[in-house]
Structures are given as structure tokens and as C-alpha cells.
Design an enzyme around this catalytic site. Structure first.
Site, PDB file in Angstrom:
ATOM      1  N   THR A   1      37.189  42.986  45.528  1.00 59.64           N
ATOM      2  CA  THR A   1      36.880  42.107  44.400  1.00 59.64           C
ATOM      3  C   THR A   1      37.684  42.480  43.156  1.00 59.64           C
ATOM      4  O   THR A   1      38.082  41.603  42.391  1.00 59.64           O
ATOM      5  CB  THR A   1      35.378  42.148  44.083  1.00 59.64           C
ATOM      6  N   GLY A   2      37.910  43.775  42.934  1.00 64.29           N
ATOM      7  CA  GLY A   2      38.718  44.172  41.785  1.00 64.29           C
ATOM      8  C   GLY A   2      40.159  43.713  41.918  1.00 64.29           C
ATOM      9  O   GLY A   2      40.770  43.247  40.945  1.00 64.29           O
ATOM     10  N   ASP A   3      40.710  43.829  43.131  1.00 65.13           N
ATOM     11  CA  ASP A   3      42.083  43.390  43.379  1.00 65.13           C
ATOM     12  C   ASP A   3      42.207  41.882  43.154  1.00 65.13           C
ATOM     13  O   ASP A   3      43.182  41.404  42.565  1.00 65.13           O
ATOM     14  CB  ASP A   3      42.495  43.735  44.814  1.00 65.13           C
TER      15      ASP A   3
ATOM     16  N   ASN B   1      37.502  49.103  35.708  1.00 66.84           N
ATOM     17  CA  ASN B   1      36.057  48.960  35.745  1.00 66.84           C
ATOM     18  C   ASN B   1      35.459  49.922  34.715  1.00 66.84           C
ATOM     19  O   ASN B   1      36.184  50.617  33.997  1.00 66.84           O
ATOM     20  CB  ASN B   1      35.505  49.198  37.154  1.00 66.84           C
TER      21      ASN B   1
ATOM     22  N   SER C   1      34.068  44.949  35.257  1.00 66.36           N
ATOM     23  CA  SER C   1      32.669  45.058  35.665  1.00 66.36           C
ATOM     24  C   SER C   1      32.035  46.225  34.922  1.00 66.36           C
ATOM     25  O   SER C   1      32.692  47.232  34.653  1.00 66.36           O
ATOM     26  CB  SER C   1      32.540  45.265  37.180  1.00 66.36           C
TER      27      SER C   1
ATOM     28  N   ASP D   1      35.054  54.700  41.049  1.00 66.20           N
ATOM     29  CA  ASP D   1      33.946  53.806  40.712  1.00 66.20           C
ATOM     30  C   ASP D   1      32.636  54.573  40.898  1.00 66.20           C
ATOM     31  O   ASP D   1      32.596  55.585  41.615  1.00 66.20           O
ATOM     32  CB  ASP D   1      33.962  52.566  41.606  1.00 66.20           C
TER      33      ASP D   1
ATOM     34  N   THR E   1      39.334  51.545  53.972  1.00 66.18           N
ATOM     35  CA  THR E   1      38.690  52.813  54.298  1.00 66.18           C
ATOM     36  C   THR E   1      37.180  52.721  54.425  1.00 66.18           C
ATOM     37  O   THR E   1      36.520  53.727  54.726  1.00 66.18           O
ATOM     38  CB  THR E   1      39.041  53.868  53.229  1.00 66.18           C
TER      39      THR E   1
ATOM     40  N   THR F   1      43.046  46.368  33.465  1.00 60.13           N
ATOM     41  CA  THR F   1      41.819  45.798  34.029  1.00 60.13           C
ATOM     42  C   THR F   1      40.960  46.875  34.699  1.00 60.13           C
ATOM     43  O   THR F   1      40.721  46.831  35.905  1.00 60.13           O
ATOM     44  CB  THR F   1      42.141  44.681  35.045  1.00 60.13           C
TER      45      THR F   1
END
Length: 370
Positions: free
Chosen positions: A259-261, A166, A203, A138, A61, A164
Site C-alpha cells: 500500500t505504501g508503494d 509513514n 499513514s 514500520d 517477505t 512520503t
């Protein structure tokens, strides 16, 4: 990290299964987010993965336009029904979840995890590991319906083996405001109290990170890091309710998606590869792999080919007429960086630290594969 992998590695058991992960998250035709990140990373580490796409989009997106479909709860029921009929649900040793956009779909995912675990209990096998990335938002913004937050709190957190989030997601789920490392430890402790044994806040923007850096902060049972016990200051290992540690991560210039995935899938894969009691090593290696992938991506973005691609994307965005349309950040160069995914290199600025009494201890130098 994952009790399922630990049990299989330790036991000479005829009921043990080869690692097989069911990954339920988003999919894009072009680019690398969601399952496009996760499945490749898992397979490069030798873990076979089957995927269910919670949404299927042309691209992520961040582009000016995207098209695609959203999988409904009924669609998930149909797919898992086929797996059930063929006796395939019982083969999964791990579940990995990421972006889920509706409450009904999330509740059905919970039911699928329960069913898989029931199959393993009936067969006398180790429990199934569920690594859950609670994709909620986020930077202070929630981008899923707020009703999902309550489902994660009441149904998911207590079932997940590893969570996991953020920093923003950890705040949402725990109800604890995180402004410093002490607040982060309090939030992670609250998530433990809600039922999740291992939480890795992937993060965070905390003052203890230092200028130009951020922190991964993890909290887990002491047995999850007993293979890395030497990393704690003498006399500190095993003290307190949970083991806590942090990884300092340099901030890289530019924006990156997926990056999170990628981090969640690497934590699962490296937790399995490192084995019982090596979560600290797995986290360090996951960060190094992610940093290497992002650096390869940034190098391409700065190259003539990458700049030409960015200019073309900017022209498309400018001519689209869509409100707020903008050129997307460069896609992760996963294939080009595959050697770094399987063999994470040393990365300048990445350092591992025990956290004792809410304070970051001096950096510990180790390879992660020691």
C-alpha cells in the site's frame, strides 16, 4: 506536487519532455509490491516508467519462503552506464524511489539523481522531480541497516522534491516523537528545515484521527496548493510557514502489502495529472484510489475463491517447518481494480481537512477533480 510537471504544463517550451519516470525499488515475480505496484499505477495514468529493481524476489517477505537476488551498487552503475552511453538518462523527468537495502546502493541512487538533474540544467529544462518513499520500517521496527537512516538524513531529504514516510519513518528522519497532530506538524517542519519542500506522511496513528481511522498528514509550500486555496478557512490561506492538511482514512479489516508503494506512485501520477498547485486534490484522490483497491482486495479475500487460496497458503506455511512461517495477506487486486486507480471513486469515511495551528478543521466536501 512536482515542480518538473508544473513547469512543463505551464510552458510552451521546445525543451520540455513528455513525463518519463525512473522507478528504483524492489520487484517480486509474484504479487504486487515495489515496482510491481508503482509501474502499473504510473502507466495507467499515462506516465511511462522505466524500472530498476533494487531487489528481485520470488515473492514478498510476508510469505514463509522467498528467493531472489539483491542488486549491488556495481550493478546499478552498470545499468546506468548503459543508459548514459545511449543518452537515455537525460530523458527522465521524474524519479521515484522505494525500498533500498544497502547504504552503498542508496549513495549511488543519490548520484544518479544528481546526474539526471545536471543533464536538465545543462539543457535549460525544469528540474527533475524526485518522489522518495524512505522505506525504513514500520510499527516501531526498523527493517533496513541503521546506517541508511543517516544517509537519508544527510543526503536524501535535502534533495527530494516530495518525501512520503509513514509515521515511524517520519520520526526516524526528523528526530521528533510523534504522539499527536502537533507532533506530526513539528516533525514535518523539521524535514522542511532539512531541505525537503513537500512531505506527505502517508499513514499515522494519531488521536485526532478518531476511532477506526488514521490520518495522512501533508505539509508543503503554499504554492503547491494554490489551486486548492478555497479549501482553507476564510482568511487562513497563505498564513504560516507551510500549508498543512490531513486526510482521514477509515481502517479496513485485514492486512495489505504494497500500500505504501502504491500510494507514492499515485501521488506522483495524480500530482502530474492534477497540475500545478493541486497537491491537496492529488492526496485526496490517491487515498480514494487506495481505499478502493483495498476494498476490492478484501472482497476477493472474503469470496470462496479467496478463502480457498488462503487455506492453501496456510497449509503450505504449516508444512514448511520454517520458524514463524505464516500465510501471507492477500495480494492487492490491482488489475481487477484498475478503473479505480484511474478514476478514484467516492469512498465513505474519507474526508479532507485543513490543518490550522496544529488543529484539524471541519471536513471540506469536494471531489478532488473540481
Amino acid at each position: 506536487m512536482a515542480s518538473a510537471g508544473d513547469g512543463r504544463a505551464a510552458a510552451d517550451d521546445e525543451t520540455a519532455l513528455e513525463p518519463l519516470c525512473l522507478s528504483i525499488q524492489s520487484h517480486v515475480v509474484h504479487g504486487y509490491v515495489g515496482n510491481r505496484c508503482a509501474v502499473l499505477a504510473l502507466q495507467l495514468h499515462g506516465i511511462e516508467a522505466d524500472c530498476v529493481n533494487s531487489v528481485q524476489l520470488s515473492n514478498h517477505t510476508g510469505y514463509g519462503h522467498f528467493k531472489g537476488q539483491v542488486l549491488s551498487g556495481e550493478d546499478l552503475d552498470s545499468l546506468t552506464g548503459g543508459l548514459r552511453t545511449n543518452g537515455l538518462l537525460a530523458a527522465y523527468t521524474h524519479v521515484l524511489t522505494g525500498y533500498i537495502g544497502s547504504e552503498s546502493f542508496l549513495r549511488r541512487v543519490v548520484g544518479v539523481v544528481d546526474e539526471i538533474r545536471d543533464c536538465h540544467r545543462a539543457a535549460g529544462r525544469p528540474d527533475v522531480s524526485w518522489v522518495c518513499d524512505p522505506v525504513l520500517g514500520d510499527d516501531g521496527r526498523c527493517y533496513v541497516p541503521e546506517s541508511l537512516v543517516s544517509v537519508y538524513r544527510s543526503e536524501v531529504v535535502r534533495r527530494a522534491t516530495t518525501l512520503t514516510p509513514n509515521q515511524f519513518e517520519a520520526e526516524l528522519l526528523s528526530g521528533v516523537s510523534i504522539r499527536d497532530l502537533s507532533g506530526a506538524c513539528e516533525a514535518l517542519a523539521a524535514l522542511h528545515d532539512m531541505g525537503c519542500p513537500t512531505v506527505v506522511m502517508t499513514s499515522s496513528d494519531l488521536p485526532e484521527a478518531g476511532e477506526g481511522k488514521m490520518l495522512l498528514v501533508a505539509s508543503c509550500p503554499w504554492e503547491a496548493v494554490e489551486g486548492d486555496s478555497r479549501l482553507w478557512p476564510e482568511g487562513e490561506f497563505g498564513l504560516g510557514d507551510s500549508a498543512c492538511f490531513a486526510v482521514r482514512i477509515p481502517r479496513l479489516e485485514g492486512a495489505f502489502t504494497g500500500t505504501g508503494d502504491l500510494t507514492s506512485s499515485l501521488l506522483l501520477a495524480l500530482g502530474e495529472r492534477q497540475g500545478r498547485g493541486k497537491l491537496a486534490s492529488a492526496c485526496l484522490l490517491a487515498v480514494r484510489a487506495l481505499q478502493a483497491v483495498c476494498r476490492v482486495t478484501a472482497e476477493f479475500a472474503a469470496s470462496p475463491a479467496g478463502q480457498a487460496r488462503a487455506r492453501a497458503a496456510e497449509e503450505v506455511a504449516a508444512s514448511s517447518g520454517a520458524p514463524g512461517a505464516k500465510a501471507p495477506p492477500p495480494e492487492l487486486r490491482l488489475v481487477q481494480a484498475r478503473k479505480h486507480i484511474t478514476d478514484p471513486p467516492q469512498c465513505d469515511g474519507v474526508s479532507w481537512h485543513a490543518v490550522v495551528s496544529g488543529a484539524v478543521c471541519p471536513a471540506v466536501s469536494f471531489d478532488g477533480r473540481d
